[in-house]
Write a protein that holds these residues in place. Structure first.
Motif, PDB file in Angstrom:
ATOM      1  N   PRO A  78      -5.074   2.802  -4.600  1.00 39.63           N
ATOM      2  CA  PRO A  78      -5.993   1.844  -5.220  1.00 39.63           C
ATOM      3  C   PRO A  78      -6.202   0.643  -4.286  1.00 39.63           C
ATOM      4  O   PRO A  78      -5.311   0.298  -3.501  1.00 39.63           O
ATOM      5  N   LYS A  79      -7.353   0.003  -4.388  1.00 41.29           N
ATOM      6  CA  LYS A  79      -7.734  -1.073  -3.472  1.00 41.29           C
ATOM      7  C   LYS A  79      -6.693  -2.197  -3.418  1.00 41.29           C
ATOM      8  O   LYS A  79      -6.392  -2.704  -2.343  1.00 41.29           O
ATOM      9  N   ASN A  80      -6.117  -2.570  -4.559  1.00 36.86           N
ATOM     10  CA  ASN A  80      -5.163  -3.685  -4.558  1.00 36.86           C
ATOM     11  C   ASN A  80      -3.894  -3.336  -3.770  1.00 36.86           C
ATOM     12  O   ASN A  80      -3.290  -4.203  -3.149  1.00 36.86           O
ATOM     13  N   TYR A  81      -3.488  -2.067  -3.755  1.00 43.08           N
ATOM     14  CA  TYR A  81      -2.335  -1.651  -2.951  1.00 43.08           C
ATOM     15  C   TYR A  81      -2.728  -1.528  -1.483  1.00 43.08           C
ATOM     16  O   TYR A  81      -1.984  -1.916  -0.589  1.00 43.08           O
ATOM     17  N   ARG A  82      -3.888  -0.959  -1.236  1.00 41.14           N
ATOM     18  CA  ARG A  82      -4.387  -0.774   0.130  1.00 41.14           C
ATOM     19  C   ARG A  82      -4.505  -2.136   0.828  1.00 41.14           C
ATOM     20  O   ARG A  82      -4.143  -2.283   1.988  1.00 41.14           O
ATOM     21  N   GLU A  83      -4.966  -3.138   0.094  1.00 43.35           N
ATOM     22  CA  GLU A  83      -5.156  -4.476   0.639  1.00 43.35           C
ATOM     23  C   GLU A  83      -3.838  -5.066   1.137  1.00 43.35           C
ATOM     24  O   GLU A  83      -3.758  -5.543   2.272  1.00 43.35           O
ATOM     25  N   VAL A  84      -2.780  -5.023   0.321  1.00 41.28           N
ATOM     26  CA  VAL A  84      -1.507  -5.623   0.737  1.00 41.28           C
ATOM     27  C   VAL A  84      -0.862  -4.829   1.868  1.00 41.28           C
ATOM     28  O   VAL A  84      -0.263  -5.415   2.772  1.00 41.28           O
ATOM     29  N   ILE A  85      -0.984  -3.505   1.851  1.00 35.03           N
ATOM     30  CA  ILE A  85      -0.449  -2.678   2.945  1.00 35.03           C
ATOM     31  C   ILE A  85      -1.138  -3.063   4.253  1.00 35.03           C
ATOM     32  O   ILE A  85      -0.486  -3.270   5.278  1.00 35.03           O
ATOM     33  N   PHE A  86      -2.450  -3.166   4.227  1.00 33.58           N
ATOM     34  CA  PHE A  86      -3.205  -3.498   5.436  1.00 33.58           C
ATOM     35  C   PHE A  86      -2.800  -4.869   5.967  1.00 33.58           C
ATOM     36  O   PHE A  86      -2.510  -5.030   7.155  1.00 33.58           O
ATOM     37  N   LEU A  87      -2.791  -5.868   5.100  1.00 35.39           N
ATOM     38  CA  LEU A  87      -2.480  -7.225   5.549  1.00 35.39           C
ATOM     39  C   LEU A  87      -1.039  -7.352   6.031  1.00 35.39           C
ATOM     40  O   LEU A  87      -0.766  -8.055   7.006  1.00 35.39           O
ATOM     41  N   TYR A  88      -0.114  -6.646   5.388  1.00 34.12           N
ATOM     42  CA  TYR A  88       1.301  -6.757   5.739  1.00 34.12           C
ATOM     43  C   TYR A  88       1.625  -5.990   7.017  1.00 34.12           C
ATOM     44  O   TYR A  88       2.237  -6.522   7.940  1.00 34.12           O
ATOM     45  N   TYR A  89       1.212  -4.731   7.084  1.00 35.19           N
ATOM     46  CA  TYR A  89       1.600  -3.895   8.215  1.00 35.19           C
ATOM     47  C   TYR A  89       0.634  -3.946   9.394  1.00 35.19           C
ATOM     48  O   TYR A  89       1.049  -3.893  10.544  1.00 35.19           O
ATOM     49  N   TYR A  90      -0.654  -4.022   9.131  1.00 33.73           N
ATOM     50  CA  TYR A  90      -1.614  -3.992  10.225  1.00 33.73           C
ATOM     51  C   TYR A  90      -1.975  -5.370  10.738  1.00 33.73           C
ATOM     52  O   TYR A  90      -2.318  -5.530  11.897  1.00 33.73           O
ATOM     53  N   LYS A  91      -1.935  -6.379   9.875  1.00 30.63           N
ATOM     54  CA  LYS A  91      -2.275  -7.731  10.302  1.00 30.63           C
ATOM     55  C   LYS A  91      -1.040  -8.621  10.417  1.00 30.63           C
ATOM     56  O   LYS A  91      -1.136  -9.781  10.794  1.00 30.63           O
TER      57      LYS A  91
ATOM     58  N   THR B   2       3.390 -11.148  -7.307  1.00 27.43           N
ATOM     59  CA  THR B   2       2.395 -10.077  -7.453  1.00 27.43           C
ATOM     60  C   THR B   2       2.264  -9.319  -6.136  1.00 27.43           C
ATOM     61  O   THR B   2       2.202  -8.084  -6.117  1.00 27.43           O
ATOM     62  N   VAL B   3       2.227 -10.060  -5.027  1.00 24.92           N
ATOM     63  CA  VAL B   3       2.126  -9.426  -3.710  1.00 24.92           C
ATOM     64  C   VAL B   3       3.355  -8.548  -3.467  1.00 24.92           C
ATOM     65  O   VAL B   3       3.226  -7.397  -3.027  1.00 24.92           O
ATOM     66  N   LYS B   4       4.535  -9.066  -3.754  1.00 26.08           N
ATOM     67  CA  LYS B   4       5.771  -8.289  -3.555  1.00 26.08           C
ATOM     68  C   LYS B   4       5.747  -7.012  -4.390  1.00 26.08           C
ATOM     69  O   LYS B   4       6.105  -5.938  -3.902  1.00 26.08           O
ATOM     70  N   THR B   5       5.317  -7.135  -5.640  1.00 33.36           N
ATOM     71  CA  THR B   5       5.260  -5.971  -6.529  1.00 33.36           C
ATOM     72  C   THR B   5       4.265  -4.944  -6.013  1.00 33.36           C
ATOM     73  O   THR B   5       4.566  -3.748  -5.952  1.00 33.36           O
ATOM     74  N   ARG B   6       3.084  -5.402  -5.629  1.00 33.03           N
ATOM     75  CA  ARG B   6       2.066  -4.473  -5.122  1.00 33.03           C
ATOM     76  C   ARG B   6       2.533  -3.793  -3.838  1.00 33.03           C
ATOM     77  O   ARG B   6       2.307  -2.598  -3.644  1.00 33.03           O
ATOM     78  N   LEU B   7       3.184  -4.553  -2.968  1.00 31.19           N
ATOM     79  CA  LEU B   7       3.672  -3.983  -1.716  1.00 31.19           C
ATOM     80  C   LEU B   7       4.749  -2.932  -2.000  1.00 31.19           C
ATOM     81  O   LEU B   7       4.719  -1.840  -1.426  1.00 31.19           O
TER      82      LEU B   7
ATOM     83  N   LYS C 160       4.285   1.068  -1.222  1.00 36.74           N
ATOM     84  CA  LYS C 160       5.213   1.808  -0.363  1.00 36.74           C
ATOM     85  C   LYS C 160       5.807   3.006  -1.109  1.00 36.74           C
ATOM     86  O   LYS C 160       5.958   4.081  -0.530  1.00 36.74           O
ATOM     87  N   GLN C 161       6.111   2.821  -2.391  1.00 37.12           N
ATOM     88  CA  GLN C 161       6.638   3.939  -3.183  1.00 37.12           C
ATOM     89  C   GLN C 161       5.611   5.062  -3.272  1.00 37.12           C
ATOM     90  O   GLN C 161       5.942   6.236  -3.087  1.00 37.12           O
ATOM     91  N   LYS C 162       4.372   4.703  -3.542  1.00 36.78           N
ATOM     92  CA  LYS C 162       3.311   5.715  -3.650  1.00 36.78           C
ATOM     93  C   LYS C 162       3.098   6.430  -2.313  1.00 36.78           C
ATOM     94  O   LYS C 162       2.935   7.643  -2.272  1.00 36.78           O
ATOM     95  N   LEU C 163       3.089   5.655  -1.221  1.00 39.52           N
ATOM     96  CA  LEU C 163       2.923   6.258   0.104  1.00 39.52           C
ATOM     97  C   LEU C 163       4.074   7.207   0.420  1.00 39.52           C
ATOM     98  O   LEU C 163       3.856   8.292   0.957  1.00 39.52           O
ATOM     99  N   LYS C 164       5.281   6.789   0.086  1.00 33.81           N
ATOM    100  CA  LYS C 164       6.456   7.624   0.361  1.00 33.81           C
ATOM    101  C   LYS C 164       6.343   8.961  -0.368  1.00 33.81           C
ATOM    102  O   LYS C 164       6.573  10.026   0.217  1.00 33.81           O
ATOM    103  N   ILE C 165       5.954   8.913  -1.611  1.00 31.30           N
ATOM    104  CA  ILE C 165       5.808  10.146  -2.400  1.00 31.30           C
ATOM    105  C   ILE C 165       4.725  11.033  -1.797  1.00 31.30           C
ATOM    106  O   ILE C 165       4.927  12.233  -1.614  1.00 31.30           O
ATOM    107  N   LEU C 166       3.570  10.430  -1.474  1.00 30.51           N
ATOM    108  CA  LEU C 166       2.478  11.206  -0.884  1.00 30.51           C
ATOM    109  C   LEU C 166       2.905  11.844   0.439  1.00 30.51           C
ATOM    110  O   LEU C 166       2.615  13.017   0.701  1.00 30.51           O
ATOM    111  N   MET C 167       3.625  11.087   1.255  1.00 31.59           N
ATOM    112  CA  MET C 167       4.041  11.593   2.560  1.00 31.59           C
ATOM    113  C   MET C 167       5.115  12.677   2.427  1.00 31.59           C
ATOM    114  O   MET C 167       5.099  13.667   3.162  1.00 31.59           O
TER     115      MET C 167
END
Length: 174
Positions: free
Chosen positions: A121-134, A151-156, A160-167
């Motif tokens: 979802p966009k709100n998760y994608r946003e924090v991942i991008f800003l944290y890891y890529y920027k 909120t940022v900590k929770t979304r991050l 990460k949990q969702k990405l881990k499961i997908l990966m």
């Protein structure tokens, strides 16, 4: 601020932050030319409001906030709804100096990871991008996205949990 000095300041800001802002905008709009337009609008707003900038935050976070708001406005616009684009993020992950075979394997895995990130979802994608890529801190992300730090900590954490499961399901480890 006098116009000559203001223009010099804007030019310095554009040189220092332009590329990062285009990549940030691209993360939202998924189209290179539209991303450039969003950043051009950001610099126009920056120029118009440079005299009022109080340095309560850094120029970087101020520009990120303006760019994100420009992108969100665009994504809500009639034009975007009529002409949605589906390009994949280019150059998000720079290739490492590896053998050609390793580069091919790494590129394939990175493409899968990008696909996983874009499936969030966009709100998760946003924090991942800003944290890891920027490389923004939790506090900077909260400021840029106009969110509470918790909120940022929770979304991050959830992203990460969702990405881990997908990966894990796809057997990809980046």
């Amino acid at each position: 601020m006098e116009n000559g000095r203001k223009e010099d300041t804007l030019e310095e800001i554009m040189i220092e932050h332009g590329s990062d802002l285009v990549r940030l905008a691209y993360n939202y709009v998924k189209d290179k030319e539209t991303a450039k337009d969003m950043v051009q609008n950001t610099f126009i707003k920056c120029y118009e409001n440079l005299d009022e900038f109080r340095y309560d935050s850094s120029i970087k976070t101020w520009l990120y906030r303006i760019t994100i708001n420009q992108c969100k406005d665009y994504l809500r616009s009639w034009h975007y709804r009529k002409v949605q684009t589906k390009e994949v993020l280019d150059n998000a992950i720079k290739p490492l100096l590896l053998t050609p075979e390793d580069k091919a394997i790494r590129k394939s895995e990175q493409e899968k990871i990008k696909d996983f990130i874009f499936s969030l979802p966009k709100n998760y994608r946003e924090v991942i991008f800003l944290y890891y890529y920027k490389s923004l801190s939790i506090g900077e992300i909260a400021e840029v996205a106009e969110l509470n730090t918790n909120t940022v900590k929770t979304r991050l954490r959830r992203a990460k949990q969702k990405l881990k499961i997908l990966m894990e399901e796809a057997n990809v480890y980046g």
